[in-house]
Design a protein around this motif. Structure first.
Motif, PDB file in Angstrom:
ATOM      1  N   LEU A   1      11.814  77.505  23.538  1.00  0.00           N
ATOM      2  CA  LEU A   1      12.600  78.256  24.529  1.00  0.00           C
ATOM      3  C   LEU A   1      11.826  79.435  25.108  1.00  0.00           C
ATOM      4  CD1 LEU A   1      16.119  78.229  22.834  1.00  0.00           C
ATOM      5  CD2 LEU A   1      15.491  77.129  24.990  1.00  0.00           C
ATOM      6  N   ARG A   2      10.660  79.744  24.537  1.00  0.00           N
ATOM      7  CA  ARG A   2       9.857  80.851  25.072  1.00  0.00           C
ATOM      8  C   ARG A   2       9.416  80.596  26.512  1.00  0.00           C
ATOM      9  NH1 ARG A   2       5.958  81.927  19.789  1.00  0.00           N
ATOM     10  NH2 ARG A   2       7.583  82.866  18.464  1.00  0.00           N
ATOM     11  N   ARG A   3       9.191  79.346  26.850  1.00  0.00           N
ATOM     12  CA  ARG A   3       8.726  79.061  28.213  1.00  0.00           C
ATOM     13  C   ARG A   3       9.834  79.229  29.250  1.00  0.00           C
ATOM     14  NH1 ARG A   3       7.953  72.492  28.504  1.00  0.00           N
ATOM     15  NH2 ARG A   3       9.922  71.898  27.542  1.00  0.00           N
ATOM     16  N   PHE A   4      11.094  79.284  28.778  1.00  0.00           N
ATOM     17  CA  PHE A   4      12.218  79.496  29.693  1.00  0.00           C
ATOM     18  C   PHE A   4      12.678  80.949  29.687  1.00  0.00           C
ATOM     19  CE2 PHE A   4      12.529  75.088  28.187  1.00  0.00           C
ATOM     20  CZ  PHE A   4      12.601  74.393  29.386  1.00  0.00           C
ATOM     21  N   ALA A   5      12.755  81.554  28.495  1.00  0.00           N
ATOM     22  CA  ALA A   5      13.323  82.897  28.374  1.00  0.00           C
ATOM     23  C   ALA A   5      12.283  83.975  28.134  1.00  0.00           C
ATOM     24  CB  ALA A   5      14.353  82.918  27.232  1.00  0.00           C
TER      25      ALA A   5
ATOM     26  N   THR B   1       8.881  85.275  25.521  1.00  0.00           N
ATOM     27  CA  THR B   1       8.715  85.456  24.075  1.00  0.00           C
ATOM     28  C   THR B   1       9.728  86.425  23.488  1.00  0.00           C
ATOM     29  OG1 THR B   1       6.343  84.996  24.257  1.00  0.00           O
ATOM     30  CG2 THR B   1       7.096  86.160  22.281  1.00  0.00           C
ATOM     31  N   SER B   2      10.016  87.484  24.200  1.00  0.00           N
ATOM     32  CA  SER B   2      10.902  88.517  23.644  1.00  0.00           C
ATOM     33  C   SER B   2      12.367  88.094  23.628  1.00  0.00           C
ATOM     34  CB  SER B   2      10.756  89.817  24.446  1.00  0.00           C
ATOM     35  OG  SER B   2      11.146  89.601  25.796  1.00  0.00           O
ATOM     36  N   GLN B   3      12.744  87.122  24.483  1.00  0.00           N
ATOM     37  CA  GLN B   3      14.145  86.739  24.602  1.00  0.00           C
ATOM     38  C   GLN B   3      14.453  85.369  24.001  1.00  0.00           C
ATOM     39  OE1 GLN B   3      16.551  88.781  25.881  1.00  0.00           O
ATOM     40  NE2 GLN B   3      14.900  90.303  25.945  1.00  0.00           N
ATOM     41  N   ALA B   4      13.454  84.675  23.476  1.00  0.00           N
ATOM     42  CA  ALA B   4      13.658  83.305  22.998  1.00  0.00           C
ATOM     43  C   ALA B   4      14.655  83.238  21.847  1.00  0.00           C
ATOM     44  CB  ALA B   4      12.326  82.698  22.573  1.00  0.00           C
TER      45      ALA B   4
END
Length: 237
Positions: free
Chosen positions: A207-211, A213-216
């Motif tokens: 999910l880091r690629r969507f949100a 790194t800080s929000q995954a």
């Protein structure tokens, strides 16, 4: 096993066989009309009857239960030289069949938020979520769900429209009622990852690629809350 049709004083063998054949086609047509009411609405009675005749001629029933007879209709519509000219038809058939499958899917108790709260935080990275047996994810390029909704409500369906890109739709059952909704790209990816058996740590990482790194982690937690409230998760392993 051979089937022998004998003449009777009331009717010859050919006539009796014809009656049987007509009744056979009628039963198959009735099953398709039950499974695909919106498709019938869009095609109209004459168009639906023509489609049924062609489908039945090419797809004899191989199921003891007629409920499963129409499972290949979407594929038939997509490949038919005539019906494939209207791509909405096979997408509408896919959508209607998915709703029926969701209704008939096996039951399973949904995991509650309280059960999740009792999981040791140290265990979360290696945990795997299990989706409810009714959960399906469809990617559709046209407005089939909107057309289905209008047809089922007895309203004039909107004109077929092609989207600029495919939209992911989630179909599932909660209680005794099927539900569906659009799914954003991050959630569609996450649901696919769950169905492939990915661990929760892998889910967060993806999910880091969507949100970012800080929000995954926050994004994955919010998705999980949504899934729990909708009854999409039936086990945490």
């Amino acid at each position: 096993m051979e089937l022998a049709v004998h003449a009777t004083p009331a009717a010859g063998a050919a006539r009796r066989l014809g009656v049987y054949a007509d009744a056979y086609r009628s039963r198959l047509a009735g099953a398709l009309a039950t499974d695909y009411p919106a498709l019938k609405c869009v095609l109209g009675d004459p168009g639906f009857e023509r489609m049924v005749r062609e489908f039945v001629a090419r797809n004899p029933s191989r199921h003891a239960n007629l409920r499963w007879y129409g499972g290949t209709l979407a594929g038939f519509l997509a490949k038919s030289p005539h019906w494939s000219r209207r791509p909405l038809l096979h997408e509408l058939a896919r959508f209607e069949w998915a709703l029926g499958i969701a209704f008939d899917a096996a039951d399973a108790p949904a995991v509650s938020a309280e059960e999740v709260a009792r999981v040791d935080p140290a265990d979360w990275p290696g945990l795997r979520l299990q989706l409810h047996p009714s959960v399906q994810l469809l990617r559709l390029g046209r407005n089939a769900p909107e057309i289905w909704h209008a047809a089922i409500e007895g309203r004039e369906p909107p004109a077929a429209a092609r989207r600029s890109r495919q939209v992911a739709w989630l179909v599932w059952r909660r209680g005794h009622e099927p539900f569906y909704r659009k799914v954003p790209s991050d959630e569609a990816w996450a649901l696919g990852a769950i169905s492939r058996g990915r661990e929760f740590a892998s889910l967060v990482d993806g999910l880091r690629r969507f949100a970012g790194t800080s929000q995954a982690a926050q994004s994955s937690a919010q998705l999980l809350r949504n899934w729990l409230s909708e009854g999409l998760i039936c086990a945490i392993k």
